[in-house]
Design a protein around this motif. Structure first.
Motif, PDB file in Angstrom:
ATOM      1  N   ALA A  34      17.739  11.991  -2.605  1.00 39.37           N
ATOM      2  CA  ALA A  34      17.302  10.486  -1.947  1.00 39.37           C
ATOM      3  C   ALA A  34      17.090   9.130  -3.052  1.00 39.37           C
ATOM      4  O   ALA A  34      17.504   8.419  -2.778  1.00 39.37           O
ATOM      5  CB  ALA A  34      16.857  10.392  -0.842  1.00 39.37           C
TER       6      ALA A  34
ATOM      7  N   PRO B  57      18.298   2.952  -2.322  1.00 44.43           N
ATOM      8  CA  PRO B  57      18.443   2.907  -0.103  1.00 44.43           C
ATOM      9  C   PRO B  57      19.609   2.760   0.203  1.00 44.43           C
ATOM     10  O   PRO B  57      20.249   3.735   0.906  1.00 44.43           O
ATOM     11  CB  PRO B  57      17.112   1.803  -0.105  1.00 44.43           C
ATOM     12  N   GLU B  58      20.314   1.321  -0.169  1.00 42.19           N
ATOM     13  CA  GLU B  58      21.911   1.450   0.772  1.00 42.19           C
ATOM     14  C   GLU B  58      22.503   2.363   0.177  1.00 42.19           C
ATOM     15  O   GLU B  58      23.397   2.085   1.162  1.00 42.19           O
ATOM     16  CB  GLU B  58      22.310   0.358  -0.385  1.00 42.19           C
ATOM     17  N   ASP B  59      22.650   3.095  -1.005  1.00 47.78           N
ATOM     18  CA  ASP B  59      23.933   4.300  -0.716  1.00 47.78           C
ATOM     19  C   ASP B  59      23.015   5.426   0.171  1.00 47.78           C
ATOM     20  O   ASP B  59      23.669   5.806   0.212  1.00 47.78           O
ATOM     21  CB  ASP B  59      23.251   4.995  -2.421  1.00 47.78           C
ATOM     22  N   VAL B  60      21.787   5.892   0.860  1.00 39.56           N
ATOM     23  CA  VAL B  60      21.063   6.120   1.590  1.00 39.56           C
ATOM     24  C   VAL B  60      21.799   6.431   2.846  1.00 39.56           C
ATOM     25  O   VAL B  60      22.611   6.744   3.294  1.00 39.56           O
ATOM     26  CB  VAL B  60      19.995   6.562   1.365  1.00 39.56           C
ATOM     27  N   VAL B  61      22.119   4.987   3.090  1.00 40.13           N
ATOM     28  CA  VAL B  61      22.607   4.544   4.192  1.00 40.13           C
ATOM     29  C   VAL B  61      24.181   4.263   4.706  1.00 40.13           C
ATOM     30  O   VAL B  61      24.394   4.905   5.154  1.00 40.13           O
ATOM     31  CB  VAL B  61      22.065   3.022   4.700  1.00 40.13           C
TER      32      VAL B  61
ATOM     33  N   THR C 203      14.414   8.114   5.021  1.00 39.74           N
ATOM     34  CA  THR C 203      14.649   7.294   6.484  1.00 39.74           C
ATOM     35  C   THR C 203      14.052   5.930   5.833  1.00 39.74           C
ATOM     36  O   THR C 203      14.035   5.189   5.949  1.00 39.74           O
ATOM     37  CB  THR C 203      15.012   7.343   7.453  1.00 39.74           C
TER      38      THR C 203
ATOM     39  N   TRP D 249      12.460   5.529   3.164  1.00 41.50           N
ATOM     40  CA  TRP D 249      13.429   4.814   1.554  1.00 41.50           C
ATOM     41  C   TRP D 249      14.655   4.153   1.556  1.00 41.50           C
ATOM     42  O   TRP D 249      15.359   3.106   1.141  1.00 41.50           O
ATOM     43  CB  TRP D 249      13.916   6.101   0.930  1.00 41.50           C
ATOM     44  N   ALA D 250      15.465   4.293   3.228  1.00 43.66           N
ATOM     45  CA  ALA D 250      16.376   3.990   2.903  1.00 43.66           C
ATOM     46  C   ALA D 250      16.605   2.469   3.491  1.00 43.66           C
ATOM     47  O   ALA D 250      17.028   1.827   3.161  1.00 43.66           O
ATOM     48  CB  ALA D 250      16.956   5.037   4.113  1.00 43.66           C
TER      49      ALA D 250
ATOM     50  N   TRP E 146      20.164   1.537  11.229  1.00 44.31           N
ATOM     51  CA  TRP E 146      19.494   1.473  10.594  1.00 44.31           C
ATOM     52  C   TRP E 146      19.831   0.262   9.454  1.00 44.31           C
ATOM     53  O   TRP E 146      19.776  -1.080   9.653  1.00 44.31           O
ATOM     54  CB  TRP E 146      19.704   2.231   9.088  1.00 44.31           C
TER      55      TRP E 146
ATOM     56  N   GLY F  21      23.475   5.723  10.974  1.00 44.68           N
ATOM     57  CA  GLY F  21      23.434   4.466  10.094  1.00 44.68           C
ATOM     58  C   GLY F  21      24.011   3.294   9.750  1.00 44.68           C
ATOM     59  O   GLY F  21      23.280   2.964   9.375  1.00 44.68           O
TER      60      GLY F  21
END
Length: 440
Positions: free
Chosen positions: A42, A47-51, A118, A120-121, A73, A70
């Motif tokens: 992650a 961060p937006e890619d994790v979301v 989370t 990080w996201a 978030w 998601g």
């Protein structure tokens, strides 16, 4: 798909895969089973890619409401240089619900890793885990896990060289059911009396300390690491089209082998009972709750209802927390509903009139009926009170209190009438026999 064409669903241990390992709660055991690999992956992502990955997985809130995680978030406003928070709702209070506490007891690092990913996201640097203060053993284990993660460099400044600075705080609540409601939890966390807030503003805009806040259930956050390591498609490939992934199903009551059964959403109670050895010997299922005591009751005719959000709702109940309380034919449904209603009346925060007054009067009427002192008109009175609470209370506590009452009258009206015509509970002789046998 017809029942005969439906392939049987089997268990899918992910969160519970290492629960039987020696000292499963330690960091060493977690690392030996691939722990914190999700965090490393992650932190290599934007961060937006994790979301986006969590959105694509189809993960929905595991705390009861089933809102897409998601998407929740993504409701946070763009960073403005101020604080943003993650709050984990570990205030497991619903009668019959017992999945988050075993998870934190057996494998707390699943939650800790999910919290860090989370944060990080959503670009938060501080997370709070709000736990019931009564479960001291779990609180101590959570504190130990946080310190282990800190010593290993997963919590603190510049985590794994990513630039992420994060602090994780475990907070012990004072034992109020209402604090399971996210805004009441936030008030309690701020040091005030736990009472639900008026929305809007929603926590994503003005939550903890009036700053953007994400509030998620323990199991929701703990599911994030496996989504990152295995991929969104892997998670979405389990469960159903609209209820993706796996979940912990808590079987309790008159079951041969009660416990936690982790399986894809969409499994049926019949399949779970087969794995659990069925109902206790010599007895049959009478009624059960699909999602805890605040969800409408099901009966044996619902044994083959897929346990996913859509199918359960279509059958007239809610998947909720997947707390499957199973009761056999020796149980008085009126007495069971009365006990639940007494709980809700006791735990009502008193902020709104429908819930404060309505739950009180529900208890009074139910006590009369259970003791055989009521009238047939009391059934209509119960339904009328429920109608005046449902959709009119400040939070979902009032709505949940009406669910077992209205559904039990729907399915077991004759049993209510039997209390009246017989001048008391017809199950008392059975209960006395069972008690005598248990104490012999």
């Amino acid at each position: 798909m017809a029942d005969e064409e439906r392939a049987p669903v089997t268990l899918a241990p992910v969160l519970s895969a290492s629960w039987d390992a020696e000292e499963s709660w330690t960091l060493d055991t977690y690392l030996a089973n691939g722990g914190y690999e999700g965090l490393r992956q992650a932190l290599a992502m934007a961060p937006e890619d994790v979301v986006t990955a969590v959105k694509d997985s189809g993960l929905r809130g595991r705390g009861g409401a089933g809102f897409p995680t998601g998407l929740k978030w993504s409701f946070l406003p763009k960073p403005d240089g101020g604080a943003r928070y993650l709050v984990v709702n570990a205030d497991e209070s619903e009668p019959g619900t017992c999945k988050d506490i075993p998870l934190m007891m057996a494998a707390p690092h699943f939650l800790i890793e999910g919290v860090i990913i989370t944060c990080w996201a959503i670009r938060a640097e501080r997370a709070f885990i709000y736990l019931r203060g009564e479960v001291v053993h779990v609180y101590r284990r959570l504190l130990q896990a946080i310190e282990e993660a800190r010593a290993a460099g997963f919590i603190g400044e510049n985590v794994l060289g990513s630039g992420l600075n994060i602090e994780v705080v475990a907070h012990a609540g004072a034992g109020a059911y209402i604090c399971g409601e996210e805004t009441a939890l936030l008030d309690s966390l701020e040091g005030r009396r736990g009472q639900p807030r008026l929305k809007p503003p929603f926590p994503a805009v003005a939550g903890l300390y009036a700053r953007p806040t994400v509030v998620n259930n323990v199991e929701s956050i703990a599911s994030v690491p496996s989504i990152i390591t295995e991929g969104a498609d892997w998670f979405a490939g389990m469960g159903t089209a609209k209820s993706a992934g796996y979940g912990l199903f808590s079987l309790s009551g008159h079951v041969t082998r009660p416990g936690q059964y982790e399986a894809p959403l969409g499994i049926t109670l019949r399949e779970l009972l087969d794995m659990a050895g069925g109902m206790r010997a010599g007895h049959e299922l009478k009624f059960w709750t699909p999602g805890g005591s605040s969800t409408p009751l099901f009966t044996a005719e619902h044994l083959d209802t897929p346990l996913d959000f859509e199918s359960t709702a279509a059958a007239g109940s809610m998947l909720g927390t997947r707390a499957l309380q199973c009761f056999d034919e020796t149980t008085c449904v009126v007495r069971a509903v009365l006990r639940w209603t007494e709980f809700y009346a006791h735990e009502s925060c008193g902020k709104c009139t429908p819930c404060r007054e309505g739950t009180y009067w529900l208890v009074q009427v139910l006590r009369r009926l259970e003791n055989g002192q009521g009238t047939p008109e009391d059934l209509d009175k119960l339904l009328d009170i429920c109608d005046n609470i449902l959709g009119r209370s400040f939070c979902a506590l009032g709505d949940g209190a009406t669910s077992p009452i209205s559904s039990s009258i729907q399915y077991f009206r004759d049993e209510y009438i039997a209390h009246l015509t017989g001048g008391g509970c017809p199950f008392d002789p059975v209960a006395s026999t069972l008690f005598a046998g248990a104490t012999a």
